[in-house]
Motif scaffolding. Structure first.
Motif, PDB file in Angstrom:
ATOM      1  N   ILE A   7       0.092  -1.292  -0.524  1.00 35.56           N
ATOM      2  CA  ILE A   7      -0.046   0.143  -0.438  1.00 35.56           C
ATOM      3  C   ILE A   7       0.423   1.338   0.097  1.00 35.56           C
ATOM      4  CG2 ILE A   7      -1.373   1.412   1.670  1.00 35.56           C
ATOM      5  CD1 ILE A   7      -2.477  -1.327   2.514  1.00 35.56           C
ATOM      6  N   LEU A   8       2.189   1.129   0.535  1.00 33.38           N
ATOM      7  CA  LEU A   8       3.067   2.072   0.567  1.00 33.38           C
ATOM      8  C   LEU A   8       3.519   2.233  -0.137  1.00 33.38           C
ATOM      9  CD1 LEU A   8       4.373   1.949   4.334  1.00 33.38           C
ATOM     10  CD2 LEU A   8       3.147   2.830   3.682  1.00 33.38           C
ATOM     11  N   ILE A   9       3.972   1.950  -1.550  1.00 36.28           N
ATOM     12  CA  ILE A   9       4.733   1.733  -2.300  1.00 36.28           C
ATOM     13  C   ILE A   9       2.987   2.328  -3.523  1.00 36.28           C
ATOM     14  CG2 ILE A   9       6.044   0.960  -4.570  1.00 36.28           C
ATOM     15  CD1 ILE A   9       7.256  -0.863  -2.724  1.00 36.28           C
ATOM     16  N   ALA A  10       2.419   1.397  -3.569  1.00 38.54           N
ATOM     17  CA  ALA A  10       0.832   1.850  -4.989  1.00 38.54           C
ATOM     18  C   ALA A  10       0.623   2.986  -4.811  1.00 38.54           C
ATOM     19  CB  ALA A  10       0.109   0.547  -4.721  1.00 38.54           C
ATOM     20  N   GLY A  11       0.087   3.473  -3.067  1.00 36.73           N
ATOM     21  CA  GLY A  11       0.084   4.710  -3.244  1.00 36.73           C
ATOM     22  C   GLY A  11       1.069   5.635  -3.852  1.00 36.73           C
ATOM     23  N   LEU A  12       2.016   5.637  -3.290  1.00 37.50           N
ATOM     24  CA  LEU A  12       2.578   6.506  -4.383  1.00 37.50           C
ATOM     25  C   LEU A  12       2.405   6.432  -5.838  1.00 37.50           C
ATOM     26  CD1 LEU A  12       6.444   5.975  -2.193  1.00 37.50           C
ATOM     27  CD2 LEU A  12       5.094   8.033  -1.949  1.00 37.50           C
ATOM     28  N   VAL A  13       2.477   5.410  -6.536  1.00 43.39           N
ATOM     29  CA  VAL A  13       2.966   5.152  -8.028  1.00 43.39           C
ATOM     30  C   VAL A  13       1.312   5.688  -9.106  1.00 43.39           C
ATOM     31  CG1 VAL A  13       2.486   3.087  -9.146  1.00 43.39           C
ATOM     32  CG2 VAL A  13       4.257   2.875  -7.736  1.00 43.39           C
TER      33      VAL A  13
ATOM     34  N   LEU B  15     -14.240   6.044   1.309  1.00 38.35           N
ATOM     35  CA  LEU B  15     -12.952   5.322   1.633  1.00 38.35           C
ATOM     36  C   LEU B  15     -12.311   5.737  -0.004  1.00 38.35           C
ATOM     37  CD1 LEU B  15     -10.679   3.485   2.131  1.00 38.35           C
ATOM     38  CD2 LEU B  15     -12.035   1.292   1.004  1.00 38.35           C
ATOM     39  N   THR B  16     -12.238   5.924  -1.436  1.00 45.31           N
ATOM     40  CA  THR B  16     -11.908   6.501  -2.052  1.00 45.31           C
ATOM     41  C   THR B  16     -11.413   7.607  -2.663  1.00 45.31           C
ATOM     42  OG1 THR B  16     -13.178   4.822  -3.943  1.00 45.31           O
ATOM     43  CG2 THR B  16     -12.610   6.190  -4.784  1.00 45.31           C
ATOM     44  N   VAL B  17     -12.498   8.830  -1.620  1.00 45.81           N
ATOM     45  CA  VAL B  17     -12.285  10.254  -1.867  1.00 45.81           C
ATOM     46  C   VAL B  17     -10.031   9.980  -0.656  1.00 45.81           C
ATOM     47  CG1 VAL B  17     -12.063  12.210  -0.512  1.00 45.81           C
ATOM     48  CG2 VAL B  17     -14.021  11.477  -1.894  1.00 45.81           C
ATOM     49  N   HIS B  18     -10.886   9.079   0.386  1.00 48.92           N
ATOM     50  CA  HIS B  18      -9.461   9.294   1.401  1.00 48.92           C
ATOM     51  C   HIS B  18      -8.421   8.449   0.522  1.00 48.92           C
ATOM     52  CE1 HIS B  18      -7.010   8.769   4.678  1.00 48.92           C
ATOM     53  NE2 HIS B  18      -7.175   6.886   4.494  1.00 48.92           N
ATOM     54  N   ARG B  19      -8.249   8.090  -0.213  1.00 44.16           N
ATOM     55  CA  ARG B  19      -7.543   7.013  -1.266  1.00 44.16           C
ATOM     56  C   ARG B  19      -6.490   7.935  -1.657  1.00 44.16           C
ATOM     57  NH1 ARG B  19      -7.494   1.363  -2.904  1.00 44.16           N
ATOM     58  NH2 ARG B  19      -5.151   1.521  -2.605  1.00 44.16           N
ATOM     59  N   THR B  20      -7.830   8.571  -2.898  1.00 41.28           N
ATOM     60  CA  THR B  20      -6.986  10.104  -3.436  1.00 41.28           C
ATOM     61  C   THR B  20      -6.290  10.924  -3.321  1.00 41.28           C
ATOM     62  OG1 THR B  20      -9.214   8.903  -5.299  1.00 41.28           O
ATOM     63  CG2 THR B  20      -8.078  10.695  -6.115  1.00 41.28           C
ATOM     64  N   VAL B  21      -6.961  11.073  -2.100  1.00 42.09           N
ATOM     65  CA  VAL B  21      -6.353  12.503  -1.827  1.00 42.09           C
ATOM     66  C   VAL B  21      -5.250  12.068  -0.950  1.00 42.09           C
ATOM     67  CG1 VAL B  21      -6.499  14.638   0.436  1.00 42.09           C
ATOM     68  CG2 VAL B  21      -8.176  14.050  -1.124  1.00 42.09           C
ATOM     69  N   GLY B  22      -5.465  10.791  -0.188  1.00 39.11           N
ATOM     70  CA  GLY B  22      -3.536  10.290   0.575  1.00 39.11           C
ATOM     71  C   GLY B  22      -2.761  10.287  -1.100  1.00 39.11           C
ATOM     72  N   ASN B  23      -2.996   9.631  -1.462  1.00 33.39           N
ATOM     73  CA  ASN B  23      -1.877   9.642  -2.653  1.00 33.39           C
ATOM     74  C   ASN B  23      -1.547  10.814  -3.649  1.00 33.39           C
ATOM     75  OD1 ASN B  23      -3.015   6.408  -2.134  1.00 33.39           O
ATOM     76  ND2 ASN B  23      -4.015   6.206  -4.200  1.00 33.39           N
ATOM     77  N   LEU B  24      -2.254  11.748  -3.572  1.00 33.90           N
ATOM     78  CA  LEU B  24      -1.912  12.480  -3.919  1.00 33.90           C
ATOM     79  C   LEU B  24      -1.169  13.683  -3.092  1.00 33.90           C
ATOM     80  CD1 LEU B  24      -5.007  14.297  -6.473  1.00 33.90           C
ATOM     81  CD2 LEU B  24      -2.977  13.167  -7.048  1.00 33.90           C
ATOM     82  N   ALA B  25      -0.949  13.804  -2.097  1.00 32.98           N
ATOM     83  CA  ALA B  25      -0.410  14.166  -0.679  1.00 32.98           C
ATOM     84  C   ALA B  25       1.106  13.477  -0.153  1.00 32.98           C
ATOM     85  CB  ALA B  25      -1.472  14.378   0.406  1.00 32.98           C
ATOM     86  N   TYR B  26       0.715  12.189  -1.308  1.00 26.96           N
ATOM     87  CA  TYR B  26       2.616  11.599  -0.559  1.00 26.96           C
ATOM     88  C   TYR B  26       3.310  12.209  -0.698  1.00 26.96           C
ATOM     89  CZ  TYR B  26       2.699   6.584   0.943  1.00 26.96           C
ATOM     90  OH  TYR B  26       3.403   5.956   2.048  1.00 26.96           O
TER      91      TYR B  26
END
Length: 209
Positions: free
Chosen positions: A44-50, A198-209
């Motif tokens: 999840i850490l790596i995939a979120g960054l990607v 969940l999608t909003v959280h993951r999308t914003v979190g991935n972009l904020a990474y």
């Protein structure tokens, strides 16, 4: 040839009798939790960054084109390089989890989830293939398509869409596990109430990474 068949056929029959009739179910629960939890966290850490880079990079390239900022273009190109480097690591972990650990430790659970979420997982698999293809195409055609910037930005736009859809399909499965709905209704499955936050959280979190 007949001698070869005579040696192979008994081995195949022996293998057939030794195969389990049901999906495996691991007995070492603590070991399974540690192995799967650790690898999923790393994935999840790596995939979120990607995923974040795949959505942010094309947007930065577009802004650089509109504002005529070369530094924006260099930043987007650097994000593309990052995607190509780390995609293989994240994908290897995900494939190991799905094909080995989940099947080996919690085969019945995984079989049930795949049966219930067949269409989201099917779409996720193809959006993943599309995401990988577009990511490498977007990065490695950067200079060759310099004269066709509009086409190159369109490839980046498709990459961002594929990345978002791939994440959303995973969120559909995760939201079903949080708030189960009627598994026979694919619309209710896809529009699960918890899939939106969940999608909003993951999308914003991935972009904020």
């Amino acid at each position: 040839m007949s001698a070869l068949l005579a040696a192979i056929v008994p081995a195949l029959h022996a293998l057939q009798t030794e195969l389990p009739a049901q999906a495996p179910q691991g007995g070492n629960i603590v070991g399974a939790q540690i192995a799967i939890g650790s690898l999923f966290s790393l994935h999840i850490l790596i995939a979120g960054l990607v995923s974040g880079a795949a959505e942010l990079g094309p947007a930065i390239e577009f802004l650089g084109y509109v504002r005529q900022r070369r530094n924006y273009d260099r930043l987007a190109h650097g994000l593309g390089r990052f995607i190509t480097y780390y995609f293989s690591v994240s994908s290897t972990i995900a494939i190991l989890l799905i094909t080995v650990l989940l099947v080996g430790f919690w085969g019945r659970f995984w079989t049930t989830i795949v049966t219930i979420g067949w269409w989201p997982l099917f779409i996720e698999a193809w959006t993943f293939v599309l995401q990988v293809s577009l990511a490498y195409l977007w990065y490695y055609t950067w200079e060759p398509m310099r004269a066709f910037k509009g086409v190159h930005m369109a490839i980046g736009g498709l990459l961002a869409v594929a990345s978002f859809l791939q994440v959303y399909m995973i969120d559909v499965i995760a939201s079903y596990m949080l708030t189960p709905t009627n598994p026979q209704n694919p619309v209710r499955l896809a529009l699960n109430p918890t899939s939106y936050p969940l999608t909003v959280h993951r999308t914003v979190g991935n972009l904020a990474y």
